[in-house]
Scaffold this active site. Structure first.
Site, PDB file in Angstrom:
ATOM      1  N   CYS A 157      78.870 -79.236-161.500  1.00 33.36           N
ATOM      2  CA  CYS A 157      79.569 -79.183-160.272  1.00 33.36           C
ATOM      3  C   CYS A 157      79.514 -80.452-159.165  1.00 33.36           C
ATOM      4  O   CYS A 157      80.827 -80.733-159.221  1.00 33.36           O
ATOM      5  CB  CYS A 157      79.571 -77.554-159.539  1.00 33.36           C
ATOM      6  SG  CYS A 157      79.398 -76.712-159.989  1.00 33.36           S
ATOM      7  N   HIS A 207      82.639 -79.133-152.483  1.00 31.36           N
ATOM      8  CA  HIS A 207      82.771 -78.328-153.774  1.00 31.36           C
ATOM      9  C   HIS A 207      82.894 -76.200-152.871  1.00 31.36           C
ATOM     10  O   HIS A 207      82.175 -76.709-151.761  1.00 31.36           O
ATOM     11  CB  HIS A 207      81.094 -78.618-154.880  1.00 31.36           C
ATOM     12  CG  HIS A 207      81.443 -77.331-155.727  1.00 31.36           C
ATOM     13  ND1 HIS A 207      81.902 -77.324-157.038  1.00 31.36           N
ATOM     14  CD2 HIS A 207      80.426 -76.233-156.192  1.00 31.36           C
ATOM     15  CE1 HIS A 207      81.965 -76.282-157.522  1.00 31.36           C
ATOM     16  NE2 HIS A 207      80.769 -75.478-156.985  1.00 31.36           N
ATOM     17  N   ASN A 237      85.627 -70.795-158.221  1.00 33.58           N
ATOM     18  CA  ASN A 237      84.899 -72.138-157.919  1.00 33.58           C
ATOM     19  C   ASN A 237      85.143 -72.192-159.915  1.00 33.58           C
ATOM     20  O   ASN A 237      84.954 -72.240-160.634  1.00 33.58           O
ATOM     21  CB  ASN A 237      83.359 -71.708-158.306  1.00 33.58           C
ATOM     22  CG  ASN A 237      82.520 -72.622-158.327  1.00 33.58           C
ATOM     23  OD1 ASN A 237      82.573 -73.870-158.487  1.00 33.58           O
ATOM     24  ND2 ASN A 237      81.393 -72.247-158.522  1.00 33.58           N
TER      25      ASN A 237
HETATM   26  O1  UT7 Z   1      79.164 -73.574-158.328  1.00 31.11           O
HETATM   27  C1  UT7 Z   1      77.231 -74.428-158.321  1.00 31.11           C
HETATM   28  C2  UT7 Z   1      77.304 -72.383-158.517  1.00 31.11           C
HETATM   29  N1  UT7 Z   1      77.812 -71.609-157.914  1.00 31.11           N
HETATM   30  C3  UT7 Z   1      77.228 -71.090-156.615  1.00 31.11           C
HETATM   31  O2  UT7 Z   1      77.143 -72.113-155.590  1.00 31.11           O
HETATM   32  C4  UT7 Z   1      76.988 -69.925-156.210  1.00 31.11           C
HETATM   33  C5  UT7 Z   1      75.936 -69.803-155.385  1.00 31.11           C
HETATM   34  N2  UT7 Z   1      75.426 -68.627-154.602  1.00 31.11           N
HETATM   35  C6  UT7 Z   1      76.438 -67.770-154.303  1.00 31.11           C
HETATM   36  O3  UT7 Z   1      77.385 -67.887-154.086  1.00 31.11           O
HETATM   37  C7  UT7 Z   1      75.984 -66.660-154.327  1.00 31.11           C
HETATM   38  O4  UT7 Z   1      74.208 -65.687-154.176  1.00 31.11           O
HETATM   39  C8  UT7 Z   1      76.028 -64.685-154.873  1.00 31.11           C
HETATM   40  C9  UT7 Z   1      78.041 -64.665-154.859  1.00 31.11           C
HETATM   41  C10 UT7 Z   1      75.827 -65.244-156.343  1.00 31.11           C
HETATM   42  C11 UT7 Z   1      76.174 -63.923-154.647  1.00 31.11           C
HETATM   43  O5  UT7 Z   1      75.498 -63.426-152.951  1.00 31.11           O
HETATM   44  P1  UT7 Z   1      74.363 -62.513-152.694  1.00 31.11           P
HETATM   45  O6  UT7 Z   1      74.923 -62.247-151.421  1.00 31.11           O
HETATM   46  O7  UT7 Z   1      72.946 -63.812-152.821  1.00 31.11           O
HETATM   47  O8  UT7 Z   1      74.230 -61.395-153.895  1.00 31.11           O
HETATM   48  P2  UT7 Z   1      73.178 -60.687-154.761  1.00 31.11           P
HETATM   49  O9  UT7 Z   1      73.104 -62.059-155.329  1.00 31.11           O
HETATM   50  O10 UT7 Z   1      71.573 -61.121-153.382  1.00 31.11           O
HETATM   51  O11 UT7 Z   1      73.321 -59.536-154.388  1.00 31.11           O
HETATM   52  C12 UT7 Z   1      73.258 -58.260-154.025  1.00 31.11           C
HETATM   53  C13 UT7 Z   1      73.586 -56.955-154.614  1.00 31.11           C
HETATM   54  C14 UT7 Z   1      73.076 -57.065-155.652  1.00 31.11           C
HETATM   55  O12 UT7 Z   1      72.881 -55.202-156.306  1.00 31.11           O
HETATM   56  P3  UT7 Z   1      71.066 -54.895-155.390  1.00 31.11           P
HETATM   57  O13 UT7 Z   1      69.930 -55.583-156.393  1.00 31.11           O
HETATM   58  O14 UT7 Z   1      70.478 -55.794-154.270  1.00 31.11           O
HETATM   59  O15 UT7 Z   1      71.257 -53.249-155.433  1.00 31.11           O
HETATM   60  C15 UT7 Z   1      73.749 -57.389-156.614  1.00 31.11           C
HETATM   61  O16 UT7 Z   1      73.506 -56.745-157.545  1.00 31.11           O
HETATM   62  O17 UT7 Z   1      75.119 -57.260-154.794  1.00 31.11           O
HETATM   63  C16 UT7 Z   1      74.490 -57.318-155.839  1.00 31.11           C
HETATM   64  N3  UT7 Z   1      76.049 -57.605-156.256  1.00 31.11           N
HETATM   65  C17 UT7 Z   1      77.187 -56.969-157.289  1.00 31.11           C
HETATM   66  N4  UT7 Z   1      78.016 -56.152-156.523  1.00 31.11           N
HETATM   67  C18 UT7 Z   1      79.540 -55.760-156.821  1.00 31.11           C
HETATM   68  C19 UT7 Z   1      75.874 -58.705-157.322  1.00 31.11           C
HETATM   69  N5  UT7 Z   1      77.330 -59.108-157.273  1.00 31.11           N
HETATM   70  C20 UT7 Z   1      77.553 -58.266-157.476  1.00 31.11           C
HETATM   71  C21 UT7 Z   1      79.310 -58.070-157.930  1.00 31.11           C
HETATM   72  N6  UT7 Z   1      80.284 -56.614-157.111  1.00 31.11           N
HETATM   73  N7  UT7 Z   1      80.593 -59.017-157.888  1.00 31.11           N
END
Ligand code: UT7
Length: 331
Positions: free
Chosen positions: A116, A256, A286
């Site tokens: 990225c 980004h 993204n």
């Molecule tokens: O371009 C460079 C690379 N990418 C990035 O910069 C991305 C950086 N990271 C992020 O943007 C965030 O960490 C994410 C959007 C990927 C994830 O958000 P988060 O608030 O950090 O969620 P998490 O991974 O801590 O997950 C929280 C919960 C989990 O459920 P449990 O284990 O607490 O029951 C996930 O399974 O949210 C769940 N979850 C979802 N639920 C519904 C993860 N993805 C989804 C989804 N829909 N799409």
């Protein structure tokens, strides 16, 4: 020693596929909801390239617009650098395919992968060729077809990514405009938090991915989130300090576009209101390296940028990599 030439942006262009993938459509593909995606990422829809269209076509559309916006002809271009992590082929490179498609017959061409951060890396490489006088007109492209390397059974990643291309022509500009300072860096020891295997995979790669999935992105989102929130402030601070410019003098930050919450964190850390942080991820998702040049082109076409405006570009991504640049708009 003669004074180095100053490099600046002479023209911009971008191209997004027509096909949209909305949050509502994703609800029927994986267990997710429009509400979760908007609240946790800020994304409503992303663009998806049709299977039969090569990424080179989208990249060439963006490139042709940038060349004509710069008032140039394809044969004026000396060099093409394409930043991408999702090219159609490893060889011929994306840049060579664009060279053929747009008719930039005199240009040398190579691809660069800094995930990225790729666009700002490519801008800095191009800047060095301009500064030394080796080349005078360089086409810098960033283009991604992330939908082709996304696992649409993994809700943690498939809601995030989209496809698109952005391009700029970099050339000599008068003193007082152009790229004022730039930094790029890498932290290879953190690389395992965001991977896209190519011809090799480890046990960990196999364990991380859903059954039968190989060439798809896997990410530990929260690790990347933490890295991004810290490094954006640090990289921005470095380019401001190098150029002896304060944040108050900067008209817009072009970050980004990964997650609206990362940008909100950056807004607090940099003490810049969200109105001065350009965002379009709501409608693009993204698009990795392409996100910043697509934003720049959008802002330029909306007449938001005036000659003399100071802009910060800042990115982070797989590798892990990061990069930032401070520029004074030259057009
Ligand atoms: O371009 C460079 C690379 N990418 C990035 O910069 C991305 C950086 N990271 C992020 O943007 C965030 O960490 C994410 C959007 C990927 C994830 O958000 P988060 O608030 O950090 O969620 P998490 O991974 O801590 O997950 C929280 C919960 C989990 O459920 P449990 O284990 O607490 O029951 C996930 O399974 O949210 C769940 N979850 C979802 N639920 C519904 C993860 N993805 C989804 C989804 N829909 N799409």
């Amino acid at each position: 020693m003669t004074k180095p030439f100053k490099a600046g942006i002479l023209g911009t262009g971008s191209a997004l596929p027509e096909k949209k993938l909305t949050n509502a459509e994703l609800e029927s593909i994986v267990e997710t909801s429009d509400e979760w995606i908007i609240k946790r990422t800020g994304i409503r829809e992303r663009r998806i390239l049709n299977d039969e269209v090569p990424l080179a076509k989208l990249a060439s559309d963006a490139a042709s617009k940038a060349i004509s916006d710069a008032g140039l002809k394809p044969e004026d271009i000396d060099l093409i650098i394409a930043a991408t992590l999702s090219p159609d082929y490893l060889t011929p490179s994306l840049s060579c395919s664009v060279q053929k498609e747009v008719g930039a017959v005199k240009a040398a061409a190579f691809d660069l992968n800094a995930a990225c951060s790729g666009f700002i890396y490519a801008l800095q490489v191009a800047q060095e060729f301009i500064r030394t006088g080796t080349y005078s007109k360089i086409l810098v492209i960033a283009a991604e077809a992330l939908s082709r390397v996304t696992d649409f059974t993994d809700r943690k990643t498939c809601v995030l990514f989209g496809d698109g291309a952005g391009a700029v022509v970099l050339g000599r500009v008068e003193d007082g405009t152009g790229i004022e300072s730039a930094v790029m860096g890498a932290m290879g020891e953190g690389g395992s938090v965001l991977t896209l295997p190519c011809f090799f995979e480890t046990e960990t790669d196999r364990a991380n991915r859903n059954e039968g999935k190989k060439q798809v992105i896997w990410m530990d989102g929260s690790e990347v989130f933490t890295f991004a929130s810290r490094i954006m402030g640090e990289a921005t601070g470095k380019v401001l300090e190098k150029a002896q410019v304060t944040m108050d003098e900067v008209k817009y930050v072009f970050p980004h576009q990964a997650n609206i919450r990362i940008l909100q964190n950056a807004s607090k850390r940099l003490n810049v209101p969200m109105e001065r942080i350009y965002t379009n991820l709501e409608f693009t998702g993204n698009i990795s390296s392409a996100s910043i040049p697509v934003c720049l082109d959008e802002a330029a076409r909306k007449n938001m940028l005036k000659k003399g405006d100071k802009l910060v570009l800042v990115a982070f991504g797989g590798g892990l990599t990061y990069a930032a640049a401070l520029l004074t708009w030259s057009k």
